[in-house]
Design a protein around this motif. Structure first.
Motif, PDB file in Angstrom:
ATOM      1  N   ALA A 250       7.487  -3.332   8.613  1.00  0.00           N
ATOM      2  CA  ALA A 250       6.202  -2.706   8.282  1.00  0.00           C
ATOM      3  C   ALA A 250       5.939  -2.598   6.777  1.00  0.00           C
ATOM      4  O   ALA A 250       4.885  -3.045   6.304  1.00  0.00           O
ATOM      5  N   ALA A 254       3.107  -4.842   4.788  1.00  0.00           N
ATOM      6  CA  ALA A 254       2.016  -4.129   4.113  1.00  0.00           C
ATOM      7  C   ALA A 254       1.923  -4.549   2.647  1.00  0.00           C
ATOM      8  O   ALA A 254       0.825  -4.715   2.106  1.00  0.00           O
ATOM      9  N   GLY A 287      -4.154  -1.044   9.845  1.00  0.00           N
ATOM     10  CA  GLY A 287      -3.133  -0.356  10.624  1.00  0.00           C
ATOM     11  C   GLY A 287      -3.388  -0.309  12.110  1.00  0.00           C
ATOM     12  O   GLY A 287      -2.661   0.365  12.850  1.00  0.00           O
TER      13      GLY A 287
END
Length: 341
Positions: A250, A254, A287
Motif C-alpha cells: 500500500a 501510493a 483509495g
C-alpha cells in the motif's frame, strides 16, 4: 497550447460576430437614408432626378455590403465550428497521449521496484542462516535465523516480514515474531506462495503472487515473493523449504501514484490506478475499491491507448516488464474528466 488555440478561435468568432453586426446596423441605416433621399428627390421633380440615381445606387451598395456581411458570418461560423471540433479532438489526443505515457511510467516504476524484490528473495534464500535452520531447526539455529531476518528487515523497510517454512509448510522462523506472533508455527502448505516456491526448478527461479490481503500481517496488502530454499544454498540443490517475503504494497503503490506528473488541478478531476491482469484495482489515488473492485477497462487488445466514455477520458498502458522480470500483466490507468473551457 491547445487550450490557447481554442480560446483564440472562440475570441476570433466573438469579435467577427460583433463586427459583422455593426456592419449590418450601419448598412441598414445607410439603406434607410437612401430611401429617404429617393423620396426627397421625387418631391424635387426634375431637379432631383440626378440625386435620385445616386440614392438608388447607394441603396444597392448598402444591400450588397449587407449580403457580403451575411456571407462572411456564415463562412466564419462554419470554419470556427470546424476549428472547434479539430481543437477539441486535438485536446483529447494531446491529453490521451500524455496520460497514456504517464500510466506507462507508473507501471514501469512499480515493475522496476518489484524486479528488485525478485532479486532479494533469490539472494536471501541462499543465506546460511536460512539454509541451516531448515537443515537443523534447533533452538539456536531458529534464534540465529530470526536475528538475521530481523537485520534484513531493518535495512529493507519495504517489507512487512520474511518467513521461512519447512518442506511441510510449517513456518519455523520470521523476522518480526514480536509484531506478528501468529506467523510462527502457521501451516502455509496450502498457500499459493509456498506451493509455487516449492515448484521452482532451480535457485534462479522465483514466484510472485498478485496483491492480496494477509490476515496474519494485520490485514495488510502485500505482494508476496517466494522461492525454494535449497540444500546447502546450491542453485540446483534439493528443496528443503521455502522463503516468503511480504512486500508492503500500500505505501509503495501510493508513493508511485503520488509521483505521477499531473498538476494539482488535473488531480482534482482524475483517478489514478494500478490494475492487475484481470483489471482488479490494486492501487487507486482515491483509495476506493482496492483489491475489491474490477475496473471496466476496454483495451480492445491494445497494450496501450486511450478512449472516451461517459464524459471521461481513460488512458492505460500494459507493463513492459523490466530486465528478466516479465511482470504480471499489470496496467497503469488514468481516468479523467473532460472539462470544457
Amino acid at each position: 497550447m491547445q487550450d490557447d488555440i481554442l480560446r483564440l478561435a472562440y475570441e476570433v468568432s466573438r469579435i467577427t460576430e460583433e463586427k459583422v453586426d455593426r456592419i449590418d446596423r450601419v448598412m441598414k441605416q445607410t439603406g434607410m437614408l437612401a430611401i429617404n433621399a429617393r423620396l426627397e428627390a421625387a418631391r424635387a421633380g426634375e431637379a432631383g432626378r440626378a440625386f435620385s440615381v445616386v440614392a438608388q445606387e447607394l441603396g444597392a451598395l448598402a444591400t450588397a455590403i449587407s449580403g457580403i456581411g451575411a456571407e462572411l458570418r456564415s463562412a466564419i461560423a462554419s470554419n470556427i465550428a470546424s476549428l472547434r471540433t479539430a481543437g477539441s479532438q486535438m485536446l483529447v489526443d494531446f491529453k490521451g497521449t500524455r496520460h497514456t505515457d504517464l500510466a506507462r511510467s507508473a507501471v514501469e516504476i512499480i515493475d522496476r521496484n518489484l524486479y528488485e524484490r525478485s532479486c532479494d528473495v533469490r539472494w536471501w534464500a541462499t543465506d546460511s542462516s536460512v539454509t541451516q535452520v531448515l537443515e537443523d531447526p534447533s533452538t539456536a539455529n531458529i534464534a540465529h535465523a530470526t536475528e538475521r531476518l530481523a537485520t534484513i528487515l531493518r535495512s529493507y523497510t519495504v517489507y512487512l516480514d520474511l518467513w521461512v517454512a519447512d518442506r511441510h509448510g510449517r513456518v519455523i522462523a520470521t523476522g518480526r515474531p514480536d509484531s506478528y506472533p501468529d506467523a510462527i508455527g502457521q501451516n502455509v502448505a496450502g498457500e499459493d506462495w509456498f506451493r509455487a516456491a516449492m515448484g521452482t526448478q532451480t535457485g534462479d527461479d522465483f514466484r510472485v503472487c498478485d496483491i492480496s490481503t494477509n490476515p496474519t500481517l494485520g490485514q495488510a496488502q502485500v505482494a508476496t515473493y517466494s522461492t525454494a530454499v535449497r540444500e546447502g544454498g546450491r542453485t540446483r540443490g534439493t528443496p528443503i523449504g521455502a522463503l516468503g517475503i511480504f512486500f508492503d504494497w500500500a505505501p509503495q503503490a501510493a508513493a508511485i501514484l503520488d509521483g505521477i506528473g499531473l498538476s494539482p488541478a488535473e488531480r482534482t478531476t482524475s483517478r489514478l490506478m494500478l490494475l492487475d491482469a484481470t483489471h482488479r484495482i490494486i492501487a487507486s489515488s482515491d483509495g476506493q475499491g482496492i483489491c475489491t473492485e474490477h475496473y471496466p477497462l476496454q483495451t480492445e487488445r491494445r497494450e496501450s491507448g486511450y478512449y472516451q466514455r461517459d464524459g471521461k477520458l481513460i488512458a492505460f498502458a500494459l507493463t513492459p516488464g523490466y530486465e528478466t522480470y516479465r511482470g504480471l500483466g499489470w496496467l497503469g490507468c488514468i481516468e479523467s474528466e473532460m472539462v470544457d473551457d
